[in-house]
Design a protein around this motif. Structure first.
Motif: not given
Ligand SMILES: CCOC(=O)[C@@H]1C[C@@H](CC)[C@@H]2C=C[C@H]3CCN(C(=O)[C@@H]4CC[C@H]5C=C[C@]6(CCCN6C(=O)[C@H](Cc6ccccc6Cl)NC(C)=O)C(=O)N54)[C@@H]3C(=O)N12
Length: 114
Positions: A17, A22-23
């Motif tokens: 992560y 944020r992916r």
């Protein structure tokens, strides 16, 4: 010196992560591809680690993560499981639900006896 024992193996895409973005991003280089992921036990000192190597020719090691007592293993979905180590969050996107369940069962056992 006794060798490590493979307690189970599963096909999964190993992800990390990316907090900033944020992916989820594939672990290792060369884009998203399936690895064979093992849980190894070292009987000499009762330690465990998750090791994954890409199925493709180079067999790149994409995860080599010691298991730490107290780690929470989160089965977010039947196919996608995740846990935190000291620095990052690992995600395993399994090829099949049965493999995922078997891996989780072995993982929970390891975390239980650590
Ligand atoms: C279907 C479409 O899927 C997608 O497009 C992407 C790509 C898919 C393939 C790779 C993958 C697959 C499945 C889904 C399932 C949900 N999910 C997420 O990421 C969820 C959604 C919100 C997001 C927010 C945070 C995040 C990221 C980092 C850690 N974390 C937590 O919540 C942690 C969890 C945890 C709990 C307990 C113990 C340990 C840990 Cl680690 N909690 C804490 C308290 O640490 C997380 O897991 N999140 C996946 C996803 O979207 N995708």
């Amino acid at each position: 010196m006794r060798l490590e024992v493979s307690l189970c193996q599963a096909r999964a895409t190993v992800m990390l992560y990316d907090d900033a973005g944020r992916r989820w991003v594939p672990a290792g280089t060369g884009g998203q591809s399936v690895s064979r992921v093992h849980i190894y036990q070292n009987p000499a000192n009762n330690t465990f680690r998750v090791v994954g190597r890409k199925l493709q020719a180079d067999q790149q090691v994409v995860i080599n993560c010691p298991l730490v007592r107290g780690t929470k293993y989160n089965e977010a979905t039947p196919n996608f499981h995740q846990w935190r180590d000291s620095r990052q969050v690992w995600g395993l996107n399994f090829g099949g639900k049965d493999e995922a369940a078997q891996f989780a069962s072995t993982m929970l056992h390891a975390l239980d006896v650590l």
